[in-house]
Each structure stands twice: as structure tokens, then as C-alpha cells.
Design an enzyme around this catalytic site. Structure first.
Site, mmCIF file in Angstrom:
data_model
loop_
_atom_site.group_PDB
_atom_site.id
_atom_site.type_symbol
_atom_site.label_atom_id
_atom_site.label_comp_id
_atom_site.label_asym_id
_atom_site.label_seq_id
_atom_site.Cartn_x
_atom_site.Cartn_y
_atom_site.Cartn_z
ATOM 1 N N CYS A 45 0.713 0.697 -10.169
ATOM 2 C CA CYS A 45 2.036 0.473 -9.578
ATOM 3 C C CYS A 45 2.163 -0.951 -9.025
ATOM 4 O O CYS A 45 1.460 -1.318 -8.083
ATOM 5 C CB CYS A 45 2.228 1.524 -8.476
ATOM 6 S SG CYS A 45 3.515 1.162 -7.291
ATOM 7 N N CYS B 118 3.250 -1.246 -5.348
ATOM 8 C CA CYS B 118 2.137 -0.831 -4.475
ATOM 9 C C CYS B 118 1.212 -2.019 -4.201
ATOM 10 O O CYS B 118 0.778 -2.231 -3.067
ATOM 11 C CB CYS B 118 1.320 0.291 -5.115
ATOM 12 S SG CYS B 118 2.265 1.781 -5.458
#
Length: 98
Positions: free
Chosen positions: A23, A26
Site C-alpha cells: 500500500c 501506508c
């Protein structure tokens, strides 16, 4: 990892970062969370949960997207948000529960 419910039942606020290795957002949140921890020190615990390695936990807490941030205070969820969050917003939210 020690017992998740023990961790979130601390008196001080506990920020849980549900993330995934793949991600992008993230990864962008990691240095922000480090700055938050550096600024607040012992006033907060920040733990990262990899949703791919902890699917049962992610499912139990109904994490549908990453990153998802959940703030616990004495075992109760007091704030939750998915997606990118600004450092100032995280700081003010944690401080309001400290």
C-alpha cells in the site's frame, strides 16, 4: 505480537495502524507516525498491524481498506479513519484523549 486486547486496554491512548506492505499511502504514513511518536513519546503507543499477516484481526475490527487508523483509550475505540491523515490531525486527536 502480544495479546491485542491487552495492548488496546492501556490507560494511555493506543493508535493502531492497519497497513499492508503493497500500500503506497501506508508507506507515506510511516514517517508521519514516527514524527507523532517522537513528539508525544510515552503519551501514546503506536502499533502497526499488517492486514495480510493478521487477516483474522483485520476482519474482527472490520478493516476494509488500508491504511486504517483506530485510536483506543482504555479498550474503547474513540476515533477511526481510513486513508491518509495529516500529522496535525493525528496529534490533536491523540492529545484530546491524553
Amino acid at each position: 505480537m502480544s495479546n491485542f486486547s491487552e495492548i488496546i486496554n492501556q490507560e494511555k491512548p493506543v493508535l493502531v495502524d492497519f497497513f499492508a506492505e503493497w500500500c503506497g499511502p501506508c508507506k507515506m504514513m510511516s514517517p508521519i507516525l514516527k514524527e507523532v511518536k517522537d513528539e508525544l513519546g510515552e503519551k501514546v503507543s503506536i502499533i502497526k498491524i499488517d492486514v495480510d499477516k493478521n487477516q483474522a484481526l483485520a476482519s474482527k475490527y472490520q478493516v476494509r481498506g488500508v491504511p486504517t487508523f483506530v485510536l483506543y483509550k482504555a479498550g474503547k475505540q474513540v476515533w477511526r479513519q481510513s486513508g491518509m491523515v495529516q500529522k496535525g490531525e493525528i496529534l490533536s486527536i491523540i492529545n484530546s484523549f491524553s
